[in-house]
Design an enzyme around this catalytic site. Sequence first.
Site, mmCIF file in Angstrom:
data_model
loop_
_atom_site.group_PDB
_atom_site.id
_atom_site.type_symbol
_atom_site.label_atom_id
_atom_site.label_comp_id
_atom_site.label_asym_id
_atom_site.label_seq_id
_atom_site.Cartn_x
_atom_site.Cartn_y
_atom_site.Cartn_z
ATOM 1 N N LEU A 170 0.855 -1.191 0.000
ATOM 2 C CA LEU A 170 0.000 0.000 0.000
ATOM 3 C C LEU A 170 0.884 1.231 0.000
ATOM 4 O O LEU A 170 1.893 1.266 0.702
ATOM 5 C CB LEU A 170 -0.879 -0.028 1.253
ATOM 6 C CG LEU A 170 -1.662 1.227 1.679
ATOM 7 C CD1 LEU A 170 -2.931 0.837 2.431
ATOM 8 C CD2 LEU A 170 -0.841 2.192 2.532
ATOM 9 N N ASP A 213 -0.072 5.688 -1.168
ATOM 10 C CA ASP A 213 -0.960 6.824 -0.880
ATOM 11 C C ASP A 213 -2.448 6.481 -0.747
ATOM 12 O O ASP A 213 -2.971 5.695 -1.527
ATOM 13 C CB ASP A 213 -0.899 7.850 -2.016
ATOM 14 C CG ASP A 213 0.486 8.089 -2.549
ATOM 15 O OD1 ASP A 213 1.452 7.588 -1.967
ATOM 16 O OD2 ASP A 213 0.594 8.782 -3.571
ATOM 17 N N TYR A 249 -1.986 5.720 -11.007
ATOM 18 C CA TYR A 249 -1.356 6.483 -9.925
ATOM 19 C C TYR A 249 -2.383 7.280 -9.120
ATOM 20 O O TYR A 249 -3.590 7.182 -9.342
ATOM 21 C CB TYR A 249 -0.280 7.401 -10.520
ATOM 22 C CG TYR A 249 1.074 6.725 -10.693
ATOM 23 C CD1 TYR A 249 1.220 5.344 -10.624
ATOM 24 C CD2 TYR A 249 2.225 7.488 -10.924
ATOM 25 C CE1 TYR A 249 2.469 4.746 -10.784
ATOM 26 C CE2 TYR A 249 3.468 6.894 -11.079
ATOM 27 C CZ TYR A 249 3.588 5.518 -11.015
ATOM 28 O OH TYR A 249 4.820 4.938 -11.167
ATOM 29 N N SER A 250 -1.893 8.124 -8.224
ATOM 30 C CA SER A 250 -2.767 8.755 -7.223
ATOM 31 C C SER A 250 -3.762 9.747 -7.803
ATOM 32 O O SER A 250 -3.532 10.329 -8.860
ATOM 33 C CB SER A 250 -1.919 9.452 -6.165
ATOM 34 O OG SER A 250 -1.394 8.476 -5.308
ATOM 35 N N ARG A 284 1.425 15.088 -11.800
ATOM 36 C CA ARG A 284 0.489 14.029 -11.366
ATOM 37 C C ARG A 284 -0.333 14.385 -10.133
ATOM 38 O O ARG A 284 -0.205 15.441 -9.564
ATOM 39 C CB ARG A 284 1.253 12.728 -11.108
ATOM 40 C CG ARG A 284 2.353 12.818 -10.106
ATOM 41 C CD ARG A 284 2.972 11.420 -9.883
ATOM 42 N NE ARG A 284 4.220 11.513 -9.150
ATOM 43 C CZ ARG A 284 5.423 11.583 -9.698
ATOM 44 N NH1 ARG A 284 5.569 11.557 -11.005
ATOM 45 N NH2 ARG A 284 6.503 11.684 -8.943
ATOM 46 N N ASP A 285 -1.165 13.441 -9.762
ATOM 47 C CA ASP A 285 -1.930 13.439 -8.514
ATOM 48 C C ASP A 285 -3.016 14.518 -8.476
ATOM 49 O O ASP A 285 -3.002 15.418 -7.618
ATOM 50 C CB ASP A 285 -0.984 13.586 -7.295
ATOM 51 C CG ASP A 285 0.163 12.593 -7.327
ATOM 52 O OD1 ASP A 285 -0.003 11.531 -7.950
ATOM 53 O OD2 ASP A 285 1.229 12.880 -6.746
ATOM 54 N N GLU A 302 4.621 16.436 -4.814
ATOM 55 C CA GLU A 302 3.643 15.383 -5.076
ATOM 56 C C GLU A 302 2.375 15.627 -4.257
ATOM 57 O O GLU A 302 2.383 16.335 -3.252
ATOM 58 C CB GLU A 302 4.232 14.014 -4.697
ATOM 59 C CG GLU A 302 5.402 13.598 -5.584
ATOM 60 C CD GLU A 302 5.809 12.138 -5.405
ATOM 61 O OE1 GLU A 302 6.040 11.457 -6.406
ATOM 62 O OE2 GLU A 302 5.903 11.684 -4.248
HETATM 63 C C1 FRU Z 1 3.480 9.473 -3.867
HETATM 64 C C2 FRU Z 1 3.462 8.986 -5.293
HETATM 65 C C3 FRU Z 1 2.545 9.812 -6.171
HETATM 66 C C4 FRU Z 1 2.196 8.848 -7.272
HETATM 67 C C5 FRU Z 1 2.094 7.543 -6.517
HETATM 68 C C6 FRU Z 1 2.493 6.331 -7.304
HETATM 69 O O1 FRU Z 1 3.856 8.489 -2.959
HETATM 70 O O2 FRU Z 1 4.774 8.941 -5.833
HETATM 71 O O3 FRU Z 1 3.107 11.007 -6.637
HETATM 72 O O4 FRU Z 1 1.001 9.186 -7.914
HETATM 73 O O5 FRU Z 1 2.913 7.663 -5.383
HETATM 74 O O6 FRU Z 1 2.263 5.169 -6.544
#
Ligand code: FRU
Length: 447
Positions: A18, A20, A80-81, A148-149, A201
């Site tokens: 696990l 984020d 991803y997140s 991202r994110d 991030e």
């Molecule tokens: C943060 C991160 C995010 C990314 C995700 C990938 O821990 O690096 O920026 O979306 O984890 O698992």
Amino acid sequence: MKNNWRQKLHLEPEKGWLNDPNGLSFFNGEYHVYFQYCPDSAYGKGGKCWGHWAGKDLTHWRFDGALLRPDFPDDRSGVYSGCGFVKDELLHLFYTGNVKEEGDHDYITSGRGANVITVTTPDGVTMSEKRTLLRNSDYPDYCSCHVRDPKVWEEDGRYKMILGARTLEDKGCVLFYESDDLDSWRFERAESIPDFGYMWECPDIIMLDGHRFLSLSPQGVPREEYCFQNVYSAGYLKYLDGGLGGYEEWDCGFDFYAPQSFTAPDGRVLLIGWMGIGDIPYTNPTAELGWQHCLTIPRELTLRPDGGILQRPMRELDGMEGAPVSLNDGEKLETELPFRFTSLSQAERSRLGIEGILEMTYECGVFTLRFTDEKAGGGRDVRKAKLGSFTGIEIIADTSSLEIFLNGGEKVMSTRFYPAGTAVTLTAEGIAGSICPLEGMEVLSDG
Ligand code: FRU
């Protein structure tokens, strides 16, 4: 009894990895907690998926396994997140589809696709088709491939999205986009502050009593004695009259990163973090047993009188408490995990120990968490938090983690720890308090 390190108050996968928390929301009468999940590797290998827990009350959960998998051209190297946003009886999920092209690339300036993808779900589980909303060509020219994110919210009748980014000059920043329909997104502006890492991030905008904060997880900020003690940091900047400033870390312990906020139906702003960090020099022995990492307990956020943020463990824990016992100054007491320890200490100097494992001391304005046993800490050593004075401590101790709230939540320190047994011995010097056993949560698995 031997401790199997399975958490009782924290969400963790039964197997796999696990990181984020994602898509945090209350929707359709349930809390939804998605998370970065590698079902088949406790070390985070393989394409990232979104796992899912749902439940009515933050203490009873159902696990639905991996619901979003990297099975679409625009997310083929990882789901991803991202976030959840409730609109028109649907939960809209937004996430980053990571694509790694084959070839000779550094994956910073070339070779990586960072797509904002959306799906909707009427129940948190059944997903619509994936649709790509933004691609690298939609980001400003000065951005690298690291964008991202997404986090989405509504403000002044418009939808807003924030993304974390790394520029071609290796500066961390956030990008803001705007939309009238959640479908078509226009670039609005970028924000950053000087000399603050190469990548930001998991950004988030948090409003508390009309005060605005930018939560971020910056990478590449040099280590200081009381801040940035971990490889990557997670904290918030305040929107002040003259711009962004006043960074504070969410957590000064060993294990906290990439938190996300959401609003509960009763209006509480809750924050959940990953109780872990990428690229750490210490270890978690559960990985050898088939799983690694958990989320933090949800934290209630409120405005601090000085304009910062107070964090308190969710009040739902109060209903899980058993009868308290006292720990007097100079005493030691064996206690089964999990428990809550509370003390309203005013001492100039105090020491609270978990015998043979770690000690927590307050002296001369500094609170120190120090492992005394290398094995129980998996190589974790010392973390420090600066406090003006010491007015109280609350520790939520689970089977293999501690969340330490200082001065009513002014500072927090979280760590994993790996005691051999299911009970630990607390020792107190210059401090007294009470210990309450805590009941575990219920987590039903998907079978
Ligand atoms: C943060 C991160 C995010 C990314 C995700 C990938 O821990 O690096 O920026 O979306 O984890 O698992």
